[in-house]
Design a protein around this motif. Structure first.
Motif, PDB file in Angstrom:
ATOM      1  N   ALA A  24       4.163  -0.911 -14.362  1.00 49.76           N
ATOM      2  CA  ALA A  24       3.898   0.357 -14.427  1.00 49.76           C
ATOM      3  C   ALA A  24       2.423   0.889 -14.399  1.00 49.76           C
ATOM      4  CB  ALA A  24       4.729   1.186 -15.366  1.00 49.76           C
ATOM      5  N   SER A  25       1.756  -0.092 -15.182  1.00 48.88           N
ATOM      6  CA  SER A  25       0.129   0.106 -15.275  1.00 48.88           C
ATOM      7  C   SER A  25      -0.491  -0.210 -13.935  1.00 48.88           C
ATOM      8  CB  SER A  25      -0.391  -0.816 -16.326  1.00 48.88           C
ATOM      9  OG  SER A  25      -1.858  -0.723 -16.484  1.00 48.88           O
ATOM     10  N   PHE A  26      -0.264  -0.995 -13.154  1.00 50.72           N
ATOM     11  CA  PHE A  26      -0.703  -1.327 -11.993  1.00 50.72           C
ATOM     12  C   PHE A  26      -0.288  -0.089 -10.882  1.00 50.72           C
ATOM     13  CE2 PHE A  26      -0.730  -6.075 -12.881  1.00 50.72           C
ATOM     14  CZ  PHE A  26      -2.370  -6.200 -12.718  1.00 50.72           C
ATOM     15  N   ALA A  27       1.050   0.295 -11.118  1.00 55.41           N
ATOM     16  CA  ALA A  27       1.184   1.441 -10.252  1.00 55.41           C
ATOM     17  C   ALA A  27       0.381   2.719 -10.421  1.00 55.41           C
ATOM     18  CB  ALA A  27       2.710   1.656 -10.135  1.00 55.41           C
ATOM     19  N   GLU A  28       0.568   2.926 -11.765  1.00 55.07           N
ATOM     20  CA  GLU A  28      -0.440   4.315 -12.413  1.00 55.07           C
ATOM     21  C   GLU A  28      -1.859   4.202 -11.726  1.00 55.07           C
ATOM     22  OE1 GLU A  28       0.633   7.047 -13.474  1.00 55.07           O
ATOM     23  OE2 GLU A  28       2.465   6.482 -14.279  1.00 55.07           O
ATOM     24  N   ALA A  29      -2.325   3.019 -11.856  1.00 57.53           N
ATOM     25  CA  ALA A  29      -3.757   2.531 -11.460  1.00 57.53           C
ATOM     26  C   ALA A  29      -3.884   2.932  -9.935  1.00 57.53           C
ATOM     27  CB  ALA A  29      -4.361   1.482 -11.825  1.00 57.53           C
ATOM     28  N   ALA A  30      -2.881   2.654  -9.308  1.00 56.13           N
ATOM     29  CA  ALA A  30      -2.979   2.760  -7.736  1.00 56.13           C
ATOM     30  C   ALA A  30      -2.579   4.113  -7.227  1.00 56.13           C
ATOM     31  CB  ALA A  30      -2.060   1.688  -7.169  1.00 56.13           C
ATOM     32  N   GLY A  31      -1.606   4.770  -7.791  1.00 55.36           N
ATOM     33  CA  GLY A  31      -1.173   5.856  -7.116  1.00 55.36           C
ATOM     34  C   GLY A  31      -0.799   7.067  -8.317  1.00 55.36           C
ATOM     35  N   GLY A  32      -1.156   6.927  -9.499  1.00 56.17           N
ATOM     36  CA  GLY A  32      -0.913   8.024 -10.610  1.00 56.17           C
ATOM     37  C   GLY A  32      -2.250   8.335 -11.539  1.00 56.17           C
ATOM     38  N   GLU A  33      -2.134   8.248 -12.641  1.00 53.88           N
ATOM     39  CA  GLU A  33      -3.098   8.448 -13.509  1.00 53.88           C
ATOM     40  C   GLU A  33      -3.883   7.353 -14.182  1.00 53.88           C
ATOM     41  OE1 GLU A  33      -4.364  11.575 -13.515  1.00 53.88           O
ATOM     42  OE2 GLU A  33      -2.893  12.566 -12.337  1.00 53.88           O
ATOM     43  N   VAL A  34      -4.969   7.360 -14.202  1.00 53.08           N
ATOM     44  CA  VAL A  34      -5.788   6.113 -14.630  1.00 53.08           C
ATOM     45  C   VAL A  34      -5.627   6.042 -16.163  1.00 53.08           C
ATOM     46  CG1 VAL A  34      -7.716   4.720 -14.916  1.00 53.08           C
ATOM     47  CG2 VAL A  34      -7.574   6.228 -12.759  1.00 53.08           C
TER      48      VAL A  34
ATOM     49  N   GLY B 198       0.637  -1.272  -0.022  1.00 51.85           N
ATOM     50  CA  GLY B 198      -0.077   0.100  -0.069  1.00 51.85           C
ATOM     51  C   GLY B 198       0.875   1.139   0.017  1.00 51.85           C
ATOM     52  N   HIS B 199       2.062   1.217  -0.195  1.00 56.27           N
ATOM     53  CA  HIS B 199       3.048   2.316  -0.502  1.00 56.27           C
ATOM     54  C   HIS B 199       2.995   2.738  -1.961  1.00 56.27           C
ATOM     55  CE1 HIS B 199       5.096   0.409   3.122  1.00 56.27           C
ATOM     56  NE2 HIS B 199       4.246   1.088   3.390  1.00 56.27           N
ATOM     57  N   CYS B 200       1.831   3.334  -2.397  1.00 61.34           N
ATOM     58  CA  CYS B 200       1.618   3.478  -3.679  1.00 61.34           C
ATOM     59  C   CYS B 200       2.624   4.762  -4.341  1.00 61.34           C
ATOM     60  CB  CYS B 200       0.050   4.075  -4.034  1.00 61.34           C
ATOM     61  SG  CYS B 200      -1.075   2.745  -3.644  1.00 61.34           S
ATOM     62  N   GLY B 201       2.889   5.729  -3.658  1.00 61.74           N
ATOM     63  CA  GLY B 201       3.849   6.808  -4.265  1.00 61.74           C
ATOM     64  C   GLY B 201       5.295   5.869  -4.511  1.00 61.74           C
TER      65      GLY B 201
END
Length: 939
Positions: A667-677, A637-640
């Motif tokens: 990177a897609s998983f990370a963007e969906a969690a903490g970035g831009e959809v 849960g450390h999305c940033g």
């Protein structure tokens, strides 16, 4: 009617070449400039020669020129800069007749004299009349409609025209006249050097520097121009030599393509005559001795004054000071290094020197350099033909570079060693080439490795050399192993019945079974056979790799022998060469830990592996373990932090061409969690396209899982169901039974509930739960409980659903899976909202905020905005948008994708993306969800 007065065409190499770059790497700069122009402001673009200023200027002028009434253009050259009023004539010569009658007679007379050259008009004699005439002319043109002045190469404008434009620009005030200019600079446009150019621009002008291209952007530019066949190692050299300058890069690329003998690895790039003349025209002012000193500096890796003096250049200090005064070198206070003003100067100096001059420079440096690796390299470049003594020195230097974690340097030294190795000594030239190829693979230079291996295969007859070369060819294909299918039968023939050689082939046949056939059962069998063959041959290193591969296959299959095989791979003796291999025992242990929800241990393990990979310079392993650490942080849960790591892995993948599909997936998983959809969707689609193109069965299911997850987060529930159903079908065919492998089952079950398919969702949960219980996957079981609770809530069993969700949330909290905990708290709030009691999304918002899960937080805030007592936000905020921006925002509210918006508004997808970026900036928001929230009047 809009008028566009164009100057006569003057041939200029930077403009001709610039047409090919299509604003690569300039998208953000152009978007900012267009926003400034649309608001009525002026723009000054600056940067060094050949950087692409004129291309940017043309793109901006083409767009803005269609929106104004009159376009006035001028473009000066250095040879014309002494001619007074020439730029003014270019700008106003064709419109003078239309406005002359509106000018007072003294102004008209002075301006006509200046433009036609008849009479003796000068700024000293007719200064005030000329200044007022230019101002009056621009005001008269602006009275008919907006005016755009486009001035390229502002630094070559004649001083008289520059002064007159500046006078008018400072006094136009609210008059609709804009300046769009480009000027050559070597730094920020400030101080005395650019005082005149800044005076020409109106107050409030936006100054934008055109920066050098990155290495991936340089590769994209070369590919667009048709130089797509260049090896990545050559593209790296082009980027370094050009300094990211597109003009220089294209000229270097052209020279390479046209050269009948391309440079061998380690040799300098051929510098075409056009670029030599461009950067070396100041050499004539140097003495012959100073030029020799600069040649020695260009041959050195890290030249210093001390090194130059040790190499026999006694007057190095005075001679480098002379070169610095001419702009060839850059002097830095308190810095001992001798640095060229541009990498191309060094390359051009070296390229224009004769062969004997180069050898003399390297001979001097072979004794002067303090580093043994550098001394060996210079010794090799100072000699010709074969020499066993030099070859041995180079082999030792390559080993030292390998130990230092510099495999790319080791590869270059190894190739030099091969060229200096006689055929009758051991190790022979082919063995040295193969070691260089393996070093190149380690460094991520896969195309260089493949070329070396094919070169060896053309000559080698020894079975061991041939099998080793086939292994390099196969490994250089990465996940696109189907492209080298023909290599396997040839490698088996060359291996004969030698167990050591057969180990290598069967190990890669195991990977082929996974990547090409999608058969984990066959992969496990090949891995086990390779481990057995390696043990028979006493090859512990490859036995460890084979055991690790077997364990990896068994883990994904949910095979009961997986823990035993992992333990065998962890037994002593270990081999330090596989300590940080991305397919070694350590990597398999990490995968087991993260699938078993042991996140703290997984983080410790993968962090140690990443440190060792970086120390050794193993690029593929570094990319892999960056992804692993990002995945661990995402699970926690450390999305940033996960987003930063995933982006770093993706940048390195794009730079080297290694693992681009897996890195885009993660990177897609990370963007969906903490970035831009939107970014998450684009990356997932890229990963799917790459894996399908490569025939990569194993990562296609992972890429589709990323796409389905991003679609779920974006609100495209039907799309999520389609993508995730495909994942289930693929994994069934692969024989993947462990639900912790992709953890997609909860997403699909949730999406099925949302589209009204609760029965299918329950069946999916039941099947996955059986497997998860057998393998003791606690985190998966908690997520499945969340999905089942949503099914129950849909059947009206609200109280039971709430209890199940609360229990799942608590279990996920104990496991340290912060994002899944927050998602479960959100689901609990949604279920409670179906009942009649009070509802609060505060806990879900708090947990998402703690995780820095921005897309999820924005979704919660959108829903929570409807809670009683919350103040409503009006839609007046949208009124600040321009017409096109409002149109795009309106289509976003309807749920249209960027491609659909582009089609309906007859604009490009990139224009839609740039428009949305401006909308986000103006409204102080970050995503499409925020647009919907604002438009709905929810705050």
């Amino acid at each position: 009617m809009r008028r566009d007065f164009r100057e006569p065409v003057r041939p200029r190499p930077d403009l001709v070449i610039g047409r090919e770059n299509l604003l690569i790497g300039r998208e953000d700069l152009v978007a900012g400039a267009r926003e400034q122009l649309a608001a009525g402001g002026s723009v000054l673009v600056h940067g060094p020669a050949g950087i692409g200023k004129s291309t940017v200027l043309r793109a901006l002028a083409e767009k803005r020129g269609r929106e104004v009434h009159t376009v006035l253009r001028c473009s000066a050259t250095e040879s014309e800069s002494h001619l007074p009023f020439l730029a003014l004539a270019d700008l106003l010569g064709l419109v003078m007749d239309e406005v002359a009658a509106q000018l007072p007679a003294p102004q008209r007379t002075a301006l006509e004299s200046a433009l036609t050259g008849r009479g003796e008009s000068t700024l000293q004699r007719d200064g005030l009349a000329l200044r007022l005439a230019v101002l009056s002319t621009l005001r008269a043109l602006a009275a008919r409609g907006p005016v755009l002045i486009v001035a390229d190469d502002l630094q070559w404008l004649d001083p008289a025209s520059t002064e007159l434009l500046g006078f008018a620009a400072r006094r136009l005030g609210g008059t609709p006249v804009q300046l769009l200019c480009a000027v050559r600079t070597h730094s920020e446009p400030q101080g005395r050097e650019h005082h005149g150019q800044l005076d020409t621009a109106p107050p409030g002008t936006l100054t934008l520097r055109v920066d050098p291209l990155s290495r991936p952007q340089t590769a994209q530019l070369l590919s667009h121009r048709g130089y797509s066949g260049l090896p990545r190692s050559i593209v790296r050299d082009i980027h370094r030599t050009s300094g990211g300058n597109p003009l220089f890069a294209l000229e270097l690329g052209r020279a390479l393509v046209e050269s009948p003998t391309p440079p061998r690895p380690g040799e300098p790039l051929p510098v075409p005559t056009s670029l030599r003349a461009l950067v070396l025209n100041r050499l004539e002012a140097l003495s012959a001795q100073a030029r020799r000193t600069l040649l020695v500096a260009s041959a050195g890796a890290r030249p210093t004054l001390a090194l130059l003096r040790a190499a026999g250049r006694e007057n190095a200090e005075a001679e480098t000071a002379q070169a610095a005064a001419l702009g060839l070198l850059v002097t830095e206070q308190d810095a001992p290094g001798v640095r060229f003003a541009h990498p191309l100067i060094s390359a051009a100096l070296y390229a224009q020197a004769g062969a004997q001059e180069r050898r003399d420079a390297h001979a001097a440096l072979s004794t002067a350099a303090s580093d043994p690796i550098e001394r060996a390299r210079h010794l090799a470049l100072a000699t010709t033909g074969t020499d066993p003594r030099v070859a041995a020195r180079l082999g030792e230097a390559a080993a030292a570079a390998r130990d230092r974690g510099a495999p790319s340097v080791a590869a270059g030294l190894g190739l030099l060693a091969a060229r200096r190795t006689p055929a009758d000594v051991l190790p022979g030239p082919e063995a040295r080439r193969l070691q260089a190829a393996e070093d190149a693979l380690t460094a991520g230079e896969t195309d260089l490795a493949r070329d070396i291996a094919h070169d060896v295969l053309d000559r080698a007859t020894d079975p061991a050399d041939r099998v080793r070369a086939w292994m390099v060819v196969i490994n250089s294909a990465g996940h696109a192993m189907a492209e080298v299918d023909a290599a396997f039968p040839q490698a088996l023939v060359d291996a004969g019945d030698d167990p050591r050689l057969l180990t290598l082939v069967h190990y890669l046949l195991g990977w082929r079974a996974v990547l090409v056939e999608g058969d984990f059962g066959q992969a496990r069998d090949e891995g086990a056979l390779a481990a057995e063959l390696a043990a028979r041959a006493g090859d512990r290193r490859n036995e460890l790799l084979a055991l690790a591969f077997q364990a990896h296959a068994e883990t994904l299959m949910g095979h009961p022998d997986a823990p035993t095989t992992i333990a065998r791979a962890q037994q002593e003796p270990q081999d330090p060469r596989v300590a940080c291999d991305h397919n070694g025992p350590g990597a398999v242990r990490f995968r087991w830990l993260i699938m078993s929800d042991q996140l703290a241990e997984a983080r410790t393990a993968v962090s140690a592996l990443l440190r060792e990979a970086r120390r050794r310079g193993t690029v593929e392993a570094e990319v892999h373990f960056l992804r692993g650490l990002a995945e661990t942080e995402l699970r926690a849960g450390h999305c940033g932090r996960a987003l930063d790591l995933a982006r770093e892995s993706l940048r390195l993948s794009r730079d080297t061409g290694i693992g681009e599909a897996p890195s885009a997936m993660l990177a897609s998983f990370a963007e969906a969690a903490g970035g831009e959809v939107d970014r998450a969707l684009a990356l997932a689609r890229e990963a799917v396209a790459r894996t399908e193109r490569n025939g990569d069965a194993i990562y296609l299911s992972r890429a589709l899982a990323a796409l389905g997850h991003a679609q779920l987060v974006a609100g495209d529930t039907e799309g999520a169901v389609r993508s995730l159903r495909r994942v289930g079908e693929l994994e069934e065919g692969l024989g993947v039974t462990d639900p912790a492998r992709g953890r997609w089952h909860g997403d699909l079950a949730e999406a099925l509930v949302r589209i009204g398919e609760p029965a299918e969702a329950q069946a999916l949960v039941d099947a996955a739960r059986t497997r998860a219980r057998r393998l003791e996957r606690s985190g998966v079981l908690a997520v499945l409980d969340r999905a089942e609770a949503l099914v129950r809530a849909g059947r009206g069993e609200t109280e039971a659903a709430e209890r199940q969700l609360a229990a799942a949330r608590d279990r996920l909290a104990r496991l340290g899976q912060g994002l899944e905990e927050a998602r479960t708290a959100y689901a609990l709030a949604e279920v409670r909202a179906q009942g009649r009691g009070p509802v609060s999304y505060a806990e879900a918002a708090r947990l998402f905020r703690r995780c820095r899960a921005m897309p999820w937080l924005r979704r919660v805030e959108t829903v929570a905005a409807g809670e009683p007592g919350r103040p409503a936000r009006t839609t007046a905020t949208l009124e600040c948008l321009a017409a096109t921006e409002r149109q795009v925002a309106a289509l976003v509210m309807e749920g249209a994708t960027n491609r659909e918006i582009a089609a309906r508004l007859f604009i490009s997808v990139k224009t839609v993306e740039a428009t949305l970026t401006r909308v986000y900036r103006k409204l102080g928001i970050r995503s499409r969800v925020d647009i919907v929230r604002l438009a709905a009047g929810q705050g």
